[in-house]
Motif scaffolding. Sequence first.
Motif, PDB file in Angstrom:
ATOM      1  N   LEU A 146      52.512  40.555  28.345  1.00  7.14           N
ATOM      2  CA  LEU A 146      52.055  39.698  29.441  1.00  7.14           C
ATOM      3  C   LEU A 146      52.650  38.298  29.309  1.00  7.14           C
ATOM      4  CD1 LEU A 146      50.256  40.220  31.814  1.00  7.14           C
ATOM      5  CD2 LEU A 146      48.330  39.350  30.516  1.00  7.14           C
ATOM      6  N   SER A 147      52.682  37.807  28.071  1.00  8.45           N
ATOM      7  CA  SER A 147      53.244  36.476  27.861  1.00  8.45           C
ATOM      8  C   SER A 147      54.688  36.441  28.302  1.00  8.45           C
ATOM      9  CB  SER A 147      53.176  36.100  26.376  1.00  8.45           C
ATOM     10  OG  SER A 147      51.852  36.023  25.965  1.00  8.45           O
ATOM     11  N   ARG A 148      55.413  37.523  27.945  1.00  8.17           N
ATOM     12  CA  ARG A 148      56.823  37.569  28.335  1.00  8.17           C
ATOM     13  C   ARG A 148      56.931  37.549  29.866  1.00  8.17           C
ATOM     14  NH1 ARG A 148      58.660  42.325  26.087  1.00  8.17           N
ATOM     15  NH2 ARG A 148      58.217  41.509  24.012  1.00  8.17           N
ATOM     16  N   SER A 171      50.776  34.757  41.395  1.00 10.75           N
ATOM     17  CA  SER A 171      50.877  35.856  40.427  1.00 10.75           C
ATOM     18  C   SER A 171      50.791  35.310  39.007  1.00 10.75           C
ATOM     19  CB  SER A 171      52.151  36.659  40.666  1.00 10.75           C
ATOM     20  OG  SER A 171      53.178  36.259  39.806  1.00 10.75           O
ATOM     21  N   VAL A 172      51.403  34.139  38.735  1.00 10.22           N
ATOM     22  CA  VAL A 172      51.318  33.560  37.387  1.00 10.22           C
ATOM     23  C   VAL A 172      49.874  33.259  37.036  1.00 10.22           C
ATOM     24  CG1 VAL A 172      51.844  31.510  36.038  1.00 10.22           C
ATOM     25  CG2 VAL A 172      53.666  32.652  37.259  1.00 10.22           C
ATOM     26  N   SER A 173      49.159  32.673  37.975  1.00 10.69           N
ATOM     27  CA  SER A 173      47.777  32.314  37.646  1.00 10.69           C
ATOM     28  C   SER A 173      46.938  33.572  37.429  1.00 10.69           C
ATOM     29  CB  SER A 173      47.173  31.414  38.726  1.00 10.69           C
ATOM     30  OG  SER A 173      46.846  32.176  39.843  1.00 10.69           O
ATOM     31  N   GLU A 174      47.239  34.630  38.191  1.00  7.14           N
ATOM     32  CA  GLU A 174      46.529  35.889  37.966  1.00  7.14           C
ATOM     33  C   GLU A 174      46.812  36.433  36.572  1.00  7.14           C
ATOM     34  OE1 GLU A 174      47.584  38.567  41.084  1.00  7.14           O
ATOM     35  OE2 GLU A 174      46.337  37.461  42.545  1.00  7.14           O
ATOM     36  N   MET A 175      48.109  36.395  36.215  1.00 11.44           N
ATOM     37  CA  MET A 175      48.485  36.921  34.906  1.00 11.44           C
ATOM     38  C   MET A 175      47.852  36.093  33.787  1.00 11.44           C
ATOM     39  SD  MET A 175      52.325  38.382  34.960  1.00 11.44           S
ATOM     40  CE  MET A 175      53.158  37.169  35.910  1.00 11.44           C
ATOM     41  N   LEU A 176      47.800  34.775  33.988  1.00 15.02           N
ATOM     42  CA  LEU A 176      47.191  33.909  32.964  1.00 15.02           C
ATOM     43  C   LEU A 176      45.732  34.289  32.761  1.00 15.02           C
ATOM     44  CD1 LEU A 176      48.692  30.383  33.638  1.00 15.02           C
ATOM     45  CD2 LEU A 176      48.864  31.731  31.548  1.00 15.02           C
ATOM     46  N   GLU A 177      45.066  34.533  33.883  1.00 14.99           N
ATOM     47  CA  GLU A 177      43.656  34.928  33.790  1.00 14.99           C
ATOM     48  C   GLU A 177      43.505  36.216  32.994  1.00 14.99           C
ATOM     49  OE1 GLU A 177      41.122  35.369  37.430  1.00 14.99           O
ATOM     50  OE2 GLU A 177      41.979  33.373  37.821  1.00 14.99           O
ATOM     51  N   LYS A 178      44.394  37.175  33.324  1.00 16.79           N
ATOM     52  CA  LYS A 178      44.356  38.461  32.639  1.00 16.79           C
ATOM     53  C   LYS A 178      44.585  38.258  31.138  1.00 16.79           C
ATOM     54  CE  LYS A 178      46.362  43.031  33.241  1.00 16.79           C
ATOM     55  NZ  LYS A 178      47.586  43.679  33.719  1.00 16.79           N
ATOM     56  N   LYS A 179      45.551  37.394  30.838  1.00 19.37           N
ATOM     57  CA  LYS A 179      45.879  37.143  29.434  1.00 19.37           C
ATOM     58  C   LYS A 179      44.673  36.571  28.703  1.00 19.37           C
ATOM     59  CE  LYS A 179      48.933  34.544  26.452  1.00 19.37           C
ATOM     60  NZ  LYS A 179      49.938  33.490  26.377  1.00 19.37           N
ATOM     61  N   GLN A 180      43.986  35.637  29.370  1.00 16.86           N
ATOM     62  CA  GLN A 180      42.802  35.036  28.751  1.00 16.86           C
ATOM     63  C   GLN A 180      41.766  36.101  28.396  1.00 16.86           C
ATOM     64  OE1 GLN A 180      41.458  31.950  31.302  1.00 16.86           O
ATOM     65  NE2 GLN A 180      42.450  30.358  30.057  1.00 16.86           N
ATOM     66  N   THR A 181      41.546  37.007  29.342  1.00 20.61           N
ATOM     67  CA  THR A 181      40.567  38.084  29.085  1.00 20.61           C
ATOM     68  C   THR A 181      41.000  38.902  27.875  1.00 20.61           C
ATOM     69  OG1 THR A 181      40.751  38.281  31.464  1.00 20.61           O
ATOM     70  CG2 THR A 181      39.109  39.661  30.377  1.00 20.61           C
ATOM     71  N   LEU A 182      42.308  39.234  27.866  1.00 18.71           N
ATOM     72  CA  LEU A 182      42.813  40.040  26.756  1.00 18.71           C
ATOM     73  C   LEU A 182      42.632  39.314  25.422  1.00 18.71           C
ATOM     74  CD1 LEU A 182      46.103  41.593  28.172  1.00 18.71           C
ATOM     75  CD2 LEU A 182      43.952  42.741  27.648  1.00 18.71           C
ATOM     76  N   VAL A 183      42.946  38.007  25.422  1.00 17.83           N
ATOM     77  CA  VAL A 183      42.824  37.226  24.182  1.00 17.83           C
ATOM     78  C   VAL A 183      41.370  37.218  23.708  1.00 17.83           C
ATOM     79  CG1 VAL A 183      42.943  34.888  23.245  1.00 17.83           C
ATOM     80  CG2 VAL A 183      44.858  35.793  24.530  1.00 17.83           C
ATOM     81  N   GLU A 184      40.462  37.068  24.686  1.00 12.35           N
ATOM     82  CA  GLU A 184      39.045  37.079  24.307  1.00 12.35           C
ATOM     83  C   GLU A 184      38.666  38.402  23.669  1.00 12.35           C
ATOM     84  OE1 GLU A 184      36.454  36.001  27.573  1.00 12.35           O
ATOM     85  OE2 GLU A 184      37.466  34.040  27.619  1.00 12.35           O
ATOM     86  N   GLU A 185      39.121  39.496  24.314  1.00 13.27           N
ATOM     87  CA  GLU A 185      38.831  40.826  23.768  1.00 13.27           C
ATOM     88  C   GLU A 185      39.386  40.957  22.362  1.00 13.27           C
ATOM     89  OE1 GLU A 185      39.694  44.545  25.914  1.00 13.27           O
ATOM     90  OE2 GLU A 185      39.414  43.317  27.711  1.00 13.27           O
TER      91      GLU A 185
END
Length: 361
Positions: A73-75, A143-157
Amino acid sequence: MRNQVKSKGTWWHRFAIRFFTVIFAVLVFWVLGFLVQDIQSLPGPNYGSIEKNYLNKDLLARRDALNKQITALSRQIDNETEKQRIVGDSSRNLQQTINQLLELQKLGIEKHMAFSDTEQANFTSSLNLFLDNQKKYQELSQSVSEMLEKKQTLVEEKDQAEQEIDKQRQPARDEYNALSRAHQLKLALLQLAILLPILLVAAVVIIRKRSSIYFPLYVAFGAATLVKVALVVHEYFPSRYFKYVLIGALLLVVARLLVYFIRTIAFPKTQWLVRQYREAYERFLCPVCEYPIRTGPRRFLFWTRRTVNKMVVPGDRADQEEIYTCPACGTGLFEECSSCHKIRHAMLPNCTHCGIEKEVV
Ligand SMILES: [Zn+2]
Ligand SMILES: [Zn+2]
């Protein structure tokens, strides 16, 4: 045999003896060091395999999967941001072009010159491109902001998974520490099991062979062993205990030295010797080699320093004194008195019969 003059040797000889004594001690220290190292290299507990028993495999797999997702996702986010940057650059360029065209139009109106069709067409297409770009830019932002949100969730998990893993790791760590301590103790005991007997032998030899000409050799050996033992003890046992061991050993050594020096002053050499001889004669032991003096009623008995007082000596036989030489070392122990010609102790100052005094050497 006691009045040999001890040769001190030349300065060079004495130096060589000291020098080689030190070298010998260092070599002994090395040899002991190798022994100790070999013991230290015994394999201890393995943290990795202990941890495996405690950690949940699914949890680990989930954490790894999350890690992979986050990296991917970061990539992606990086790619999109790059795209956004390029679109932004081109928008800025278009904006400049449009501004210039507007400027031209303004000038044309002032000078009453009409905008040509091509110019008009250029202007329209630039404007359309610009609007397109703006739209694309907005989309990319979205789309970037959506992906950032997704990344945050993943990091929390992932953080949660890490925390759980950490919790599971604690008993693994405890077990590892316990095993480690046991292993260290085993190593220490093994090392001491080898070193202490050597030290004991060295101590016995030093005490027994005090007057041997090879004494420096024994002292070097003993000192090297003692230092090694001290180092091992210091390494494996908390300094809290080591302190007491060390101070105890030092106390013993210093007290022993004190006693030695006090005695040398209190009893000059001959007097000191006479004391030793007297104690030996009292126990019917040769003052030189401690072999029993088997004369008179004791002829067929055997005893040592410890058993001498527990023996029953047949007392009914006439106790005839006679000249006696120690069969073990050849020292004359009973001899004829030069004055009264009866039998006297050869190594004590006075004759028991006439009391004449002779010099003990
Ligand atoms: Zn003897
Ligand atoms: Zn006499």
